[in-house]
Design an enzyme around this catalytic site. Structure first.
Site, short mmCIF file in Angstrom:
data_model
loop_
_atom_site.label_atom_id
_atom_site.label_comp_id
_atom_site.label_asym_id
_atom_site.label_seq_id
_atom_site.Cartn_x
_atom_site.Cartn_y
_atom_site.Cartn_z
N ASP A 20 17.95 6.58 17.96
CA ASP A 20 19.15 7.28 18.43
C ASP A 20 19.08 7.28 19.96
O ASP A 20 18.72 8.27 20.59
CB ASP A 20 19.16 8.75 17.94
CG ASP A 20 19.87 8.91 16.60
OD1 ASP A 20 20.10 7.90 15.92
OD2 ASP A 20 20.20 10.06 16.26
N HIS A 35 -6.44 -13.32 4.39
CA HIS A 35 -5.33 -12.46 4.00
C HIS A 35 -4.48 -12.11 5.22
O HIS A 35 -4.85 -12.42 6.35
CB HIS A 35 -5.85 -11.18 3.33
CG HIS A 35 -6.77 -10.38 4.20
ND1 HIS A 35 -8.08 -10.73 4.42
CD2 HIS A 35 -6.56 -9.26 4.94
CE1 HIS A 35 -8.65 -9.87 5.23
NE2 HIS A 35 -7.75 -8.96 5.57
N GLY A 43 0.60 8.58 2.56
CA GLY A 43 0.30 10.01 2.71
C GLY A 43 -0.79 10.45 1.75
O GLY A 43 -1.73 11.16 2.14
N ASP A 84 0.80 -1.23 0.00
CA ASP A 84 0.00 0.00 0.00
C ASP A 84 0.83 1.27 0.00
O ASP A 84 0.43 2.27 -0.60
CB ASP A 84 -0.95 0.00 1.21
CG ASP A 84 -2.07 -1.02 1.07
OD1 ASP A 84 -2.29 -1.50 -0.05
OD2 ASP A 84 -2.72 -1.32 2.08
N GLU A 144 2.87 1.35 -3.59
CA GLU A 144 2.05 1.32 -4.79
C GLU A 144 1.00 2.43 -4.82
O GLU A 144 0.69 2.98 -5.87
CB GLU A 144 1.36 -0.05 -4.92
CG GLU A 144 2.38 -1.18 -5.14
CD GLU A 144 1.78 -2.58 -5.10
OE1 GLU A 144 2.48 -3.52 -5.50
OE2 GLU A 144 0.63 -2.73 -4.66
N VAL A 183 -6.79 3.08 2.13
CA VAL A 183 -6.29 2.64 0.83
C VAL A 183 -7.40 1.79 0.21
O VAL A 183 -7.48 0.59 0.43
CB VAL A 183 -4.99 1.82 0.99
CG1 VAL A 183 -4.31 1.68 -0.37
CG2 VAL A 183 -4.04 2.46 1.98
N GLY A 184 -8.27 2.47 -0.53
CA GLY A 184 -9.40 1.77 -1.13
C GLY A 184 -10.38 1.30 -0.08
O GLY A 184 -11.07 2.09 0.55
N TYR A 216 -9.67 -0.63 2.83
CA TYR A 216 -9.23 -0.72 4.22
C TYR A 216 -8.93 0.64 4.82
O TYR A 216 -8.41 1.52 4.14
CB TYR A 216 -7.97 -1.58 4.34
CG TYR A 216 -8.28 -2.98 4.84
CD1 TYR A 216 -8.67 -3.18 6.16
CD2 TYR A 216 -8.18 -4.07 4.00
CE1 TYR A 216 -8.96 -4.45 6.63
CE2 TYR A 216 -8.47 -5.35 4.46
CZ TYR A 216 -8.86 -5.54 5.77
OH TYR A 216 -9.16 -6.79 6.22
#
Lengths: 673, 673
Positions: B479, B468, B332, B325, B328, B410-411, B413
Site C-alpha cells: 500500500d 534440490h 507457524g 512446507d 503441507e 520443518v523437519g 531444515y
C-alpha cells in the site's frame, strides 16, 4: 565521480600533512613502503642521472612485491630480512612517463635498479597538486570571466575541478583533461548540487595551459536551499529518525590481534597492506582447519583494481564522464580518515597509510583502515530437533564477522569497501555507495514540463540526477590450499527423466536438474556472465582432495549488484573497460584505450587449468537516481562471497562450543575450551 | 524437508503444552486469535449441527481478517471494538474438508456463520497428531519387520516420518502420504544422516492404514560417527573458531516499544501477527515522513506464503520429494522457540504464538518471534568533502536496523525468516537456511567409485547430499502511500547516440542507456523474471506525486538468491508450483495440482494498474550440497529489499543529528534534539 573541487580565487584545498621520515622495524615482505623507504625512493629517483629533465613529478610509488614463491618461503621475519625491498615508481619528467624500480633494502644506499619509458597510450594517475593548479587556470582566462559575467556570477562564487576526459579514439601525446565548474556561493557545502552547466575547459594538466574553451549554453543554477548536508545546516529541526544508542561491549576485549600489518582473528590470519592506487590490499589470507590442525591459504592477494563509472548522458558536457577512479585518481590517495563511532563501531582498531605527493615526499593518511568485529545477531548454524528419539534438541552457534573497512571518497562519491572474514571460512567483499550524485543543471522545475529524454531523474527543481553505472572490479589471486588452482563451472542443467534406469533415469514422472562439471582450460573459458545460465563457480585445487575424493575448493557467490555494462562493444568507453561485460583494467587507466586491460590480456588465452590463476570479479550497479539520493545518497550495497566448497571435510564449526547459556551445554567447559 | 520423525516403538514426540483459555483485552482488528477465542471457535464448530460426522480434526484455525477498508477506518481500539472477530477454520470430518467461518466477537456466544465443503483437489496441512500416528503404522506391519530383519536391524532402532507425496497427475480422494524411515541407533541425534534407504510405505493418514509397501533395494547405512551436532557429542575438543564474546549495550534502553502486537521503532510502526500456516505476518507497516510530519503506509500485509523444495533425484524413493512446507506442514506450527543470545542478541524482546492441535485446542508456542535492534557497524549515509571552499567536512550517520525474526524448523531444515526495517525507509526480507540436509544412503565411499549421476554430492562415506531447490515465496500486499498502486517496469535499454540533437542525441561519440517506463496494465504484464533484461521494478501510487512531479514509489531490489525453477513446465511438481518461474501457492497445497495457485489466478489476467495490488516475490536457491553442509549446514541467505524511490522528497535522514562525537557537531543539541 566528480573530482575534488578547487576554488577559482582562493585555495582551501586540504592536503594531508607531509611527514618526516621515521625509522621502522624489520618489515614483512608485503608491508607497504615505510615513510623512510618512500623518502629514500625519492632520493634515488632524483639522483638517477639518466633522467635529467626537471621537474620530476611522482604519480605512483608502491611496493614492488617479491615474487610469490619468495614470499611464501620467507614468512618469518628473520627469513624475510634477506628479501630485497623494492619500490615501483611512475613519474613524469620531460613529457614522458618513466618507470623506475628502486631498491631500498639498504635504506642508506637506495638505488634505481631499472628504468624504462612507458610508450603505450594512457597516463598515470593525476597528482593532487596538478589538479589544484589546473582547477585554477580559468580564473585569469578572459572568455571564462565573460561567461561568468553573462550569467551574473562573480569569480569568487565559482570553483572548478579536473575531470578525466576518457578516451574516444584519439591517442593524445599531451596529458589533457577537462575542467568543469560549480557555484560555491549560497552557503552550502554541497557545491556538486550547483553545477555551472554548459561550460567546459580543455586543459593541459602538465603544462598548465588552457587548450580549448566552450560555453555552449546557459542553464538555471539549482538553488542552494536544501542542499547542505552538514548537521548544523540541514537542521534544526533534527527530525530524522535516530534509533537508540547501542554500543558493543566485549567483556574479554577484542578478539583480534594486529601485529604490525598482520591481523589474527578466530580461525583467520591475513596481511593488510595499503597502496596509493588500490587502497586496502589483503594478502596471504589463511584459514585454520581445526580438524587437521593446519593453516590453509585461501587468498594470496586481493584488492579493488578499478572502479569504472560511465554516465549515460551523450550531451557535450557529459559524454566523457566515463571515470576510472583507481587508475585516474587513486583509491588509496582518495581514502579518507574514518569517523569513530559513525564510520565504524567503538570496538574497532585502525591503521594509517602512506602515499607520496607530487614531489615524492611521504604523506600520512591517518585512520583510513579500520578493523572490527561485527555482532549483528547472525547465526552461524542451528538445528532444532523437533521430534525423534532424543527430542527436543536445539543447538545454535551465533555468528560474528571480522570487518576490514576503507572509505574512498573520489570527489562526490563515497565508496565503503569492506572485506569480511567469517568463521565458516568465507571471505565476503562488500561495496557500499554513498556521497553525492553527479547532478546536471536543467531549466525544468517539474516532470510535466519534460518532453525529451533528460538522461536522468528530476530529483529537485532544476536538478537532474544523471543515469550512470558503477563497476567495481576486484583482483583476487586465489590460492585455494596452494598455488595451483583450476576454475570450475558447475552448470545446472535441466534434465527430463528417461524412465529407464540403465540410462540414469528411474520409472518416475519427473524432470529435474543435474550439474555439468566443466574445467575452464583457458582464459576464454573462464569468462562468465553470471546472469546467464545458472551455475556454481568454483575454484579448486585439483591436487588436493577430501577423504571421500572431492577436489578442495571455494565457491564464488554473487550477492546482488550483478549488472554488466550495456554500452556498445565498439564504443570507446566500453573498449577501455571491456572487462565490465565479463571482467581488469591495466596500469595506465587515464586516457587508456583498452589495449592493456584484462579483456585484451585474455585474448592471449593462456592456459588456466591447474595454474596460479587470478579471478577478476566485477560488482556492477545500474544507478537510476531517485529523490532520496538528494542531497546526499543513502548507502546502497553490492557484494560477493568466497565460500568453502568441499574445502573442509565437514562443517568447520561443528565442534564450536555453544554460548554459555546453552540448555544442551551439559558438557562443562570453560571459556578456554 | 524431512518430516518430524516418529520412533516406531516409543513416542517421544514433543507436542507443545495445550493451555487453558485466558481472557484478553480489546484486540487490534489484525491481532491473531487469542487462546480464549480459539477455544470458543472449537466449541462453535463442535456444536455446529450440520456437520455430524466424528471425529472432527482441526487442520487450520486462523483469523479471518476484516476487509482492508474496515481495518483502515478502525485503527483505534475503541473503533476496532465494533469490528467483528472471526475465525477461518479448515477441519476434516467424514472424509471431507470443511470450511467454517466462526464469529467470536462475543466469546460467550461463538457461532458458525458460514460452512462449506472444499470440493477441489488438495488437502489441508497435516496435523501433528496424524503424523505421529502414521509414523507408527509400520511397527506392526509384517513386511516391514521382514525388511528390517533382512538388514539386521531391530524395530527399536528405526523411526519413521510422514512425507507429503506431492501430486503426479492423479487426484486422490484419500489423504495418502508416504512414510520413510531412519536408523535411530548409534547414539546420534542426527538420524536424518542415516536413512533406511530403499523402503517406502504408502499410508492413508486419516484412516491410518498402510495402502502399499515397497522394499526396492538395500543400501549401506551411513555410520553414526561424526554426524551428531550436539555440543557434548561433537566435542570435545571444541576446536571450532569462537570469536570473542560481545554484547550490545543500550545505555538508554531499547529503542522500540511493543504494545501488544504493535511495534514502534524510530520512524516505523507496524503490527506483528502470527498464523499457524504462514508464521509471522507483518501488517500496516507505516513509515514516518519527518518533513511532512505524516505517517505513510508502505505494506498493508506481508508474509511468507509458501516454501517449495523440490529434490532432483528421479529415483523411486526420491522423485516425490517436492515439498510445500507452508501448505503441507505449516510455517507457524513449525516455528521453534528461539534460543536467547544464540538465535538473537541479548537486546531482544520476544513474542509468543498460539495455534490449535488436531482437537482444536489452543497450543502456546513460546518465544517464537523476536524483535531486536541490530548494531552492525553499518553506515546510513556519509560524505567527506575532500576539497573545496568549506573543506574538510565529514558527515556520517551510522545505521541501525530493526529485525523481526522467526525460525521455522520443518523437519530437517531450519529457515530463519527475518523482516528488517531500516530508518531510510526500507523493508528488507532475509531468508537464511541452516539445519540438516536430506541425505541419501549409497554404497559409494569414494568419488572415484562413481560412474553414474548420483543426483547429489558425496558429502561423507555412504552419504549423498541430494541436489534440490528452495523457493520461498512472499505475499506482499503493498500500500504505497495508499491502497491503489501500479507496478512499473523501468527497463534499462541500450541506446546508440544519433549525433543529432533534434532526435535526442548529441554530437558526441557515445552509446548509453536510458530507462523505458512501462506500467503493467494486467497481471500478465506483472510477471517478471528478474534474471532477464535489467530493470528497476517499482510500485507507485499514481495519484500521489512529489513536488517536482515524480510518482511516489518503492523499488524492489533483489539481493542474491534469484534462482528460478528449472523443472519442465508440464512436469507435475512444476504445475503445482508454476509461480516459481515467475511468482503464489493456493490454500490447499497438500496434493494440490496447481489449479489454485498464483500462476492460475494470473491467467484471469485482472487489471492491476492503479488497483490494490499484491506482489508475490520468490527468493530462490539452487542447492548443490558440499561437505561443509555435513553434518549440519552453515547458514546461507537470500534477500530482497523494498526501498523508497521518490517516496520522500529527499533523503529522509538528511536531518538526522550526528552521533555525539561528530567533529562538525557545533550545532549544540541534546539527546532529545
Amino acid at each position: 565521480m566528480y573530482p575534488p573541487l578547487v576554488l577559482v580565487l582562493a585555495i582551501f584545498f586540504a592536503v594531508a600533512t607531509a611527514i618526516a621520515a621515521l625509522s621502522s622495524p624489520l618489515p614483512h615482505p608485503l608491508d607497504p613502503l615505510s615513510p623512510t623507504e618512500l623518502t629514500e625512493v625519492r632520493s634515488a629517483v632524483l639522483a638517477f642521472s639518466l633522467v635529467a629533465s626537471r621537474p620530476i613529478s611522482f604519480h605512483y610509488v608502491g611496493l614492488d612485491e617479491p615474487e610469490k614463491p619468495d614470499v611464501l618461503s620467507h614468512t618469518n621475519a628473520a627469513a624475510a630480512a634477506i628479501l630485497p625491498r623494492r619500490a615501483f615508481v611512475i613519474a613524469r619528467a620531460g613529457g614522458l612517463s618513466h618507470e623506475f624500480y628502486v631498491d631500498v633494502t639498504n635504506t642508506s644506499a637506495p638505488r634505481v635498479v631499472s628504468h624504462g619509458i612507458h610508450d603505450g597510450p594512457g597516463f598515470p594517475m593525476f597528482t593532487t597538486e596538478e589538479q589544484v593548479a589546473a582547477g585554477q587556470l580559468s580564473r585569469e582566462y578572459p572568455p571564462f570571466r565573460e561567461s561568468l559575467q553573462r550569467r551574473g556570477l562573480a569569480l569568487t562564487n565559482v570553483g572548478c575541478g579536473v575531470f578525466s576526459m576518457g578516451w574516444f579514439g584519439k591517442n593524445e601525446a599531451r596529458r589533457l583533461a577537462k575542467v568543469q565548474c560549480f557555484i560555491v556561493a549560497g552557503g552550502t557545502a554541497n557545491y556538486y548540487a550547483r553545477p555551472l552547466e554548459g561550460v567546459t575547459l580543455l586543459v593541459d594538466v602538465e603544462k598548465l595551459v588552457i587548450v580549448a574553451y566552450r560555453d555552449r549554453a546557459a542553464y538555471s543554477v539549482p538553488k542552494a536551499e536544501g542542499t547542505d548536508y552538514r548537521a548544523g545546516k540541514a537542521g534544526p529541526p533534527f527530525n530524522g529518525a535516530v534509533p537508540a544508542p547501542g554500543v558493543v561491549v566485549q567483556p574479554e576485549g577484542k578478539g583480534f590481534h594486529i601485529d604490525d600489518h598482520i591481523v589474527r582473528w578466530a580461525n583467520w590470519e591475513f596481511h593488510v597492506g595499503f597502496d596509493m592506487r588500490a587502497g586496502t590490499v589483503i594478502s596471504m589470507a589463511s584459514v585454520h582447519d581445526a580438524d587437521a590442525d593446519l593453516w590453509r591459504r585461501v587468498l594470496y592477494r586481493g584488492f579493488a583494481s578499478e572502479i569504472f563509472v560511465p554516465y549515460m548522458d551523450p550531451e557535450e558536457e557529459w559524454y566523457f564522464h566515463t571515470f576510472m577512479d583507481a587508475g585516474e585518481y587513486g583509491l588509496g590517495v582518495s581514502a579518507v580518515p574514518l569517523q569513530p563511532e559513525a564510520d565504524y563501531p567503538a570496538n574497532a582498531a585502525y591503521m594509517d597509510g602512506y602515499y607520496v605527493d607530487a614531489d615524492g615526499k611521504p604523506v600520512k593518511s591517518e585512520n583510513i583502515i579500520c578493523v572490527f568485529e561485527r555482532y549483528a545477531g547472525d547465526i552461524a548454524w542451528r538445528h532444532t530437533g523437533v521430534a525423534g528419539p532424543i527430542a527436543p534438541i536445539t543447538e545454535v552457534r551465533p555468528d560474528v564477522t571480522l570487518v576490514v573497512r576503507m572509505v574512498v571518497t573520489v570527489g562526490n562519491y563515497d565508496y565503503t569497501l569492506d572485506w569480511e572474514f567469517k568463521t565458516v571460512g568465507s571471505i565476503k567483499t562488500v561495496v557500499s555507495l554513498s556521497g553525492i550524485l553527479e547532478m546536471k543543471a536543467t531549466n525544468y522545475t517539474h516532470v510535466d514540463q519534460i518532453r525529451d529524454d533528460i538522461h536522468g531523474t528530476l530529483i529537485a527543481e532544476n536538478t537532474v540526477g544523471v543515469y550512470h553505472d558503477h563497476f567495481i572490479t576486484y583482483h583476487l589471486d586465489l590460492d585455494i590450499d596452494g598455488t595451483k588452482n583450476s576454475f570450475i563451472k558447475n552448470t545446472i542443467i535441466p534434465k527430463r527423466n528417461t524412465g529407464i534406469r540403465a540410462t540414469g533415469g528411474a520409472p518416475t514422472p519427473r524432470s529435474y536438474w543435474t550439474v555439468l562439471y566443466e574445467v575452464a582450460e583457458t582464459e576464454a573459458d573462464g569468462q562468465v556472465n553470471i546472469n546467464g545460465a545458472p551455475a556454481d563457480l568454483l575454484f579448486v585445487n585439483p591436487s588436493k582432495k577430501t577423504k571421500v575424493g572431492n577436489e578442495v575448493g571455494y565457491r564464488l557467490i554473487p550477492a546482488g549488484a550483478t549488472a554488466t555494462s550495456l554500452l556498445a562493444n565498439n564504443d570507446y568507453p566500453q573498449r577501455r573497460a571491456s572487462y565490465t561485460k565479463k571482467q581488469v583494467s591495466g596500469l595506465y587507466a587515464e586516457q587508456s584505450t583498452g589495449d592493456d586491460n584484462l579483456a585484451a590480456w585474455s585474448k592471449r588465452n593462456r592456459r588456466i587449468k591447474d595454474e596460479d590463476i587470478v579471478l577478476w570479479y566485477t560488482v556492477g550497479l545500474h544507478h537510476v537516481p531517485c529523490q532520496e539520493d538528494f542531497p546526499v545518497m543513502p548507502m546502497i550495497s553490492g557484494a560477493f562471497e568466497l565460500r568453502p566448497f568441499n574445502f573442509f571435510e565437514r562443517n568447520p564449526l561443528i565442534r564450536t562450543r555453544p554460548p554459555g547459556n546453552s540448555p544442551n551445554c551439559s558438557c562443562s567447559f570453560g571459556r578456554s575450551g
